[in-house]
Design a protein around this motif. Structure first.
Motif, PDB file in Angstrom:
ATOM      1  N   HIS A 269      38.499  42.598  29.958  1.00  0.00           N
ATOM      2  CA  HIS A 269      37.358  43.419  30.376  1.00  0.00           C
ATOM      3  C   HIS A 269      37.691  44.906  30.238  1.00  0.00           C
ATOM      4  O   HIS A 269      38.712  45.365  30.727  1.00  0.00           O
ATOM      5  CB  HIS A 269      37.069  43.082  31.844  1.00  0.00           C
ATOM      6  N   GLY A 270      36.829  45.659  29.600  1.00  0.00           N
ATOM      7  CA  GLY A 270      37.061  47.092  29.428  1.00  0.00           C
ATOM      8  C   GLY A 270      36.286  47.938  30.411  1.00  0.00           C
ATOM      9  O   GLY A 270      36.264  49.163  30.296  1.00  0.00           O
ATOM     10  N   GLY A 271      35.667  47.310  31.409  1.00  0.00           N
ATOM     11  CA  GLY A 271      34.786  48.051  32.318  1.00  0.00           C
ATOM     12  C   GLY A 271      35.380  48.335  33.673  1.00  0.00           C
ATOM     13  O   GLY A 271      34.677  48.760  34.576  1.00  0.00           O
ATOM     14  N   TYR A 272      36.647  48.054  33.859  1.00  0.00           N
ATOM     15  CA  TYR A 272      37.309  48.435  35.109  1.00  0.00           C
ATOM     16  C   TYR A 272      38.784  48.633  34.822  1.00  0.00           C
ATOM     17  O   TYR A 272      39.284  48.199  33.783  1.00  0.00           O
ATOM     18  CB  TYR A 272      37.084  47.395  36.224  1.00  0.00           C
ATOM     19  N   ASP A 273      39.490  49.275  35.750  1.00  0.00           N
ATOM     20  CA  ASP A 273      40.915  49.534  35.553  1.00  0.00           C
ATOM     21  C   ASP A 273      41.660  48.190  35.526  1.00  0.00           C
ATOM     22  O   ASP A 273      41.674  47.465  36.523  1.00  0.00           O
ATOM     23  CB  ASP A 273      41.410  50.404  36.714  1.00  0.00           C
ATOM     24  N   SER A 301      38.578  17.570  42.855  1.00  0.00           N
ATOM     25  CA  SER A 301      39.273  17.750  41.580  1.00  0.00           C
ATOM     26  C   SER A 301      38.774  19.006  40.907  1.00  0.00           C
ATOM     27  O   SER A 301      37.782  19.610  41.324  1.00  0.00           O
ATOM     28  CB  SER A 301      39.048  16.535  40.677  1.00  0.00           C
ATOM     29  N   LEU A 302      39.477  19.362  39.832  1.00  0.00           N
ATOM     30  CA  LEU A 302      39.185  20.612  39.132  1.00  0.00           C
ATOM     31  C   LEU A 302      38.894  20.291  37.661  1.00  0.00           C
ATOM     32  O   LEU A 302      39.630  19.525  37.028  1.00  0.00           O
ATOM     33  CB  LEU A 302      40.407  21.530  39.254  1.00  0.00           C
ATOM     34  N   HIS A 303      37.827  20.860  37.136  1.00  0.00           N
ATOM     35  CA  HIS A 303      37.547  20.787  35.699  1.00  0.00           C
ATOM     36  C   HIS A 303      38.736  21.410  34.962  1.00  0.00           C
ATOM     37  O   HIS A 303      39.275  22.425  35.411  1.00  0.00           O
ATOM     38  CB  HIS A 303      36.249  21.558  35.429  1.00  0.00           C
ATOM     39  N   ASP A 304      39.137  20.810  33.840  1.00  0.00           N
ATOM     40  CA  ASP A 304      40.394  21.188  33.190  1.00  0.00           C
ATOM     41  C   ASP A 304      40.399  22.583  32.540  1.00  0.00           C
ATOM     42  O   ASP A 304      41.438  23.047  32.097  1.00  0.00           O
ATOM     43  CB  ASP A 304      40.739  20.172  32.088  1.00  0.00           C
ATOM     44  N   PHE A 305      39.254  23.205  32.433  1.00  0.00           N
ATOM     45  CA  PHE A 305      39.201  24.482  31.714  1.00  0.00           C
ATOM     46  C   PHE A 305      38.539  25.553  32.568  1.00  0.00           C
ATOM     47  O   PHE A 305      37.715  25.243  33.428  1.00  0.00           O
ATOM     48  CB  PHE A 305      38.384  24.336  30.423  1.00  0.00           C
ATOM     49  N   TRP A 306      38.920  26.802  32.298  1.00  0.00           N
ATOM     50  CA  TRP A 306      38.093  27.879  32.858  1.00  0.00           C
ATOM     51  C   TRP A 306      37.398  28.569  31.702  1.00  0.00           C
ATOM     52  O   TRP A 306      37.859  28.519  30.562  1.00  0.00           O
ATOM     53  CB  TRP A 306      38.921  28.835  33.717  1.00  0.00           C
ATOM     54  N   TYR A 307      36.259  29.160  32.009  1.00  0.00           N
ATOM     55  CA  TYR A 307      35.439  29.832  30.999  1.00  0.00           C
ATOM     56  C   TYR A 307      35.367  31.305  31.351  1.00  0.00           C
ATOM     57  O   TYR A 307      35.201  31.667  32.515  1.00  0.00           O
ATOM     58  CB  TYR A 307      34.030  29.234  30.965  1.00  0.00           C
ATOM     59  N   SER A 308      35.477  32.149  30.327  1.00  0.00           N
ATOM     60  CA  SER A 308      35.563  33.579  30.622  1.00  0.00           C
ATOM     61  C   SER A 308      34.863  34.410  29.564  1.00  0.00           C
ATOM     62  O   SER A 308      34.921  34.113  28.372  1.00  0.00           O
ATOM     63  CB  SER A 308      37.044  33.975  30.682  1.00  0.00           C
ATOM     64  N   THR A 309      34.184  35.442  30.028  1.00  0.00           N
ATOM     65  CA  THR A 309      33.686  36.453  29.115  1.00  0.00           C
ATOM     66  C   THR A 309      33.733  37.789  29.840  1.00  0.00           C
ATOM     67  O   THR A 309      34.130  37.853  31.000  1.00  0.00           O
ATOM     68  CB  THR A 309      32.262  36.130  28.617  1.00  0.00           C
ATOM     69  N   THR A 310      33.360  38.847  29.139  1.00  0.00           N
ATOM     70  CA  THR A 310      33.327  40.160  29.780  1.00  0.00           C
ATOM     71  C   THR A 310      31.866  40.539  30.005  1.00  0.00           C
ATOM     72  O   THR A 310      31.060  40.540  29.083  1.00  0.00           O
ATOM     73  CB  THR A 310      34.019  41.230  28.915  1.00  0.00           C
ATOM     74  N   GLY A 311      31.547  40.844  31.254  1.00  0.00           N
ATOM     75  CA  GLY A 311      30.146  41.035  31.620  1.00  0.00           C
ATOM     76  C   GLY A 311      29.623  42.444  31.420  1.00  0.00           C
ATOM     77  O   GLY A 311      28.454  42.696  31.658  1.00  0.00           O
ATOM     78  N   ASN A 312      30.485  43.364  30.985  1.00  0.00           N
ATOM     79  CA  ASN A 312      30.008  44.751  30.904  1.00  0.00           C
ATOM     80  C   ASN A 312      29.306  45.028  29.582  1.00  0.00           C
ATOM     81  O   ASN A 312      29.871  44.854  28.515  1.00  0.00           O
ATOM     82  CB  ASN A 312      31.160  45.749  31.105  1.00  0.00           C
ATOM     83  N   GLY A 313      28.067  45.450  29.694  1.00  0.00           N
ATOM     84  CA  GLY A 313      27.298  45.785  28.502  1.00  0.00           C
ATOM     85  C   GLY A 313      26.877  44.566  27.699  1.00  0.00           C
ATOM     86  O   GLY A 313      26.260  44.701  26.650  1.00  0.00           O
ATOM     87  N   THR A 314      27.207  43.371  28.192  1.00  0.00           N
ATOM     88  CA  THR A 314      26.833  42.159  27.465  1.00  0.00           C
ATOM     89  C   THR A 314      25.355  41.876  27.710  1.00  0.00           C
ATOM     90  O   THR A 314      24.889  41.937  28.843  1.00  0.00           O
ATOM     91  CB  THR A 314      27.719  40.987  27.924  1.00  0.00           C
ATOM     92  N   SER A 315      24.621  41.584  26.627  1.00  0.00           N
ATOM     93  CA  SER A 315      23.165  41.460  26.758  1.00  0.00           C
ATOM     94  C   SER A 315      22.802  40.232  27.578  1.00  0.00           C
ATOM     95  O   SER A 315      23.564  39.268  27.670  1.00  0.00           O
ATOM     96  CB  SER A 315      22.529  41.355  25.373  1.00  0.00           C
ATOM     97  N   VAL A 316      21.628  40.291  28.169  1.00  0.00           N
ATOM     98  CA  VAL A 316      21.139  39.163  28.949  1.00  0.00           C
ATOM     99  C   VAL A 316      21.017  37.935  28.049  1.00  0.00           C
ATOM    100  O   VAL A 316      21.376  36.814  28.435  1.00  0.00           O
ATOM    101  CB  VAL A 316      19.782  39.507  29.603  1.00  0.00           C
ATOM    102  N   ALA A 317      20.549  38.132  26.817  1.00  0.00           N
ATOM    103  CA  ALA A 317      20.371  36.998  25.898  1.00  0.00           C
ATOM    104  C   ALA A 317      21.707  36.312  25.612  1.00  0.00           C
ATOM    105  O   ALA A 317      21.804  35.082  25.646  1.00  0.00           O
ATOM    106  CB  ALA A 317      19.728  37.478  24.600  1.00  0.00           C
ATOM    107  N   ASN A 318      22.743  37.094  25.342  1.00  0.00           N
ATOM    108  CA  ASN A 318      24.067  36.501  25.096  1.00  0.00           C
ATOM    109  C   ASN A 318      24.577  35.778  26.338  1.00  0.00           C
ATOM    110  O   ASN A 318      25.082  34.657  26.248  1.00  0.00           O
ATOM    111  CB  ASN A 318      25.077  37.585  24.698  1.00  0.00           C
ATOM    112  N   SER A 319      24.445  36.415  27.499  1.00  0.00           N
ATOM    113  CA  SER A 319      24.945  35.811  28.739  1.00  0.00           C
ATOM    114  C   SER A 319      24.281  34.459  28.983  1.00  0.00           C
ATOM    115  O   SER A 319      24.932  33.489  29.363  1.00  0.00           O
ATOM    116  CB  SER A 319      24.667  36.726  29.932  1.00  0.00           C
TER     117      SER A 319
END
Lengths: 343, 77
Positions: A269-273, A301-319
């Motif tokens: 993420h480039g939107g915070y320190d 139990s826990l799903h085997d994967f985590w999912y990640s993206t960067t939320g800064n400036g990311t368009s609503v459509a992409n999200s």
């Protein structure tokens, strides 16, 4: 000469980037940074007498107290008009610009002019407190944003009420109509029946709300999944998730991880320190605690994967698209509930 | 993302620092966190204290997921 006070963040004041996002409010005489372009665009019609600056993180983490502090700094310059931003699609900066607009509007009763991108959450929350020009999503549109904001400032200085060139505030204004409401409504209905064009006097707001899903019955039997918009990725960011305006999300196995640290994780993420997240990524995605709770039987139990993206400036459509794909994977794995962390 | 995942049938606990944004985008179960660069930690604490803080927040999120809500709910202390 009408007096203008300008609110900007640490970045546009050229104090620093994310590492300075925690600076406290300060004031300076005259213009700073983008204020120069605003002064030039005003062509002598008004002048920036003072600039108030605050770090974006500091503002958002202390919203109410900082709003008051900033208000007093603004008040000390005895302004006629306050200008905020433009904040483009920067989430925290947009929230700060909006909060300043609100407190100035409510406490000083003078007009506020700003500039934000249409998807900036600060615009939706605070648009009724100022004349916000719709800008592009990045500072690349400064060249068009500042003159558009200056146009509105000039109108206000001339004593006119701006009627265009800004995002509608969503406020109702009283006026005298030649015909009474019942007659106008029937006329509208007749037009509708005839299939003619008509303009509603009260457009319905669009609410995109999702009803809450039922609660999990028993966490000790539930399957939990972790998702984050704070950009937690394996060390080295293997999928090259963009630091902002993400075009993709990543899917990462947490099967062999019991604790995130500086050797196996970092933030994209480039939107915070990023210093704190890179030291210990559990601060963004709490894998250490979750794994212990699974082992202790507090979580089924826990799903085997985590999912990640960067939320800064990311368009609503992409999200939306990312989340749809993620949800489909979770459905296939019989996940019961999701913890989503945001920075 | 919270909303889209919930639309597919999952209750979602949104752990975030800027609660007004979460309310605006439409999250239903909101758990306020510590700070923007470290929502689930606090570098001024010792490692053990920090983990305890994180555990409390996660427990709160799990409780939120076990709680029926009929609209947007912020799970304060």
């Amino acid at each position: 000469m009408p007096r203008i006070v300008h609110y900007i963040n640490q970045f546009f004041a050229q104090i620093g980037g994310e590492e300075k996002a925690d600076i406290k409010p300060e004031k300076r005489d005259g213009f700073v940074g983008p204020g120069q372009a605003l002064n030039a665009a005003l062509g002598g019609a008004g002048e920036i007498v003072g600039t108030v600056i605050c770090g974006d993180s500091y503002f958002n983490e202390n919203l109410e107290a900082v709003s008051k502090e900033v208000l007093e700094m603004i008040r000390s310059f005895k302004p006629d008009i306050v200008v905020v931003g433009p904040g483009f699609n920067a989430g925290r900066y947009g929230m700060a610009c909006g909060a300043v607009a609100k407190i100035v509007d409510e406490e000083l009763n003078i007009p506020v002019v700003g500039g934000l991108y249409e998807e900036n959450p600060g615009l939706e929350i605070y648009k009724r407190h100022g004349y916000f020009v719709a800008t592009g999503n990045s500072a690349a549109s400064m060249r068009t944003a500042m003159p558009a904001m200056a146009e509105i400032v000039k109108k206000l200085i001339a004593g006119e009420t701006p009627t265009e060139g800004y995002v509608l505030k969503g406020l109702r204004q009283n006026y005298f109509a030649p015909e009474r409401g019942s007659k106008r409504a029937v006329n509208m209905l007749l037009k509708k029946i005839k299939g003619e064009e008509f303009v509603t006097e009260y457009p319905m707001p669009v609410f995109d709300r999702v009803d809450p899903q039922p609660a999990v019955k028993d966490m000790r039997k539930a399957r939990v999944a972790l998702v984050s918009s704070g950009g937690p990725v394996p060390k080295g960011n293997p999928d090259r998730i963009e630091a902002s305006s993400a075009s993709k999300f990543g899917k990462y196995s947490l099967v062999d991880i019991v604790d995130l640290d500086s050797t196996n994780g970092e933030t994209a993420h480039g939107g915070y320190d990023p210093v704190y997240a890179n030291e210990d990524l559990d601060r963004v995605l709490p894998i250490d605690v979750i794994k212990e709770m699974v082992a202790a039987g507090q979580i089924g139990s826990l799903h085997d994967f985590w999912y990640s993206t960067t939320g800064n400036g990311t368009s609503v459509a992409n999200s939306k698209q990312f989340a749809k794909e993620i949800a489909e994977e979770l459905l296939r794995d019989d996940v019961d509930c999701v913890i989503l962390t945001s920075t | 993302m919270v909303k889209e995942i919930e639309r597919h049938g999952f209750p979602v606990a949104h752990m975030c620092t800027v609660v007004p944004i979460s309310l605006t985008v439409g999250a239903n179960r909101i758990v306020p966190t510590i700070a923007i660069p470290y929502p689930l930690g606090d570098p001024s604490l010792s490692k053990a204290e920090e983990k305890e803080l994180r555990r409390k927040l996660v427990v709160k999120a799990l409780k939120a997921l076990e709680t029926e809500v009929d609209g947007q709910t912020v799970f304060e202390d």
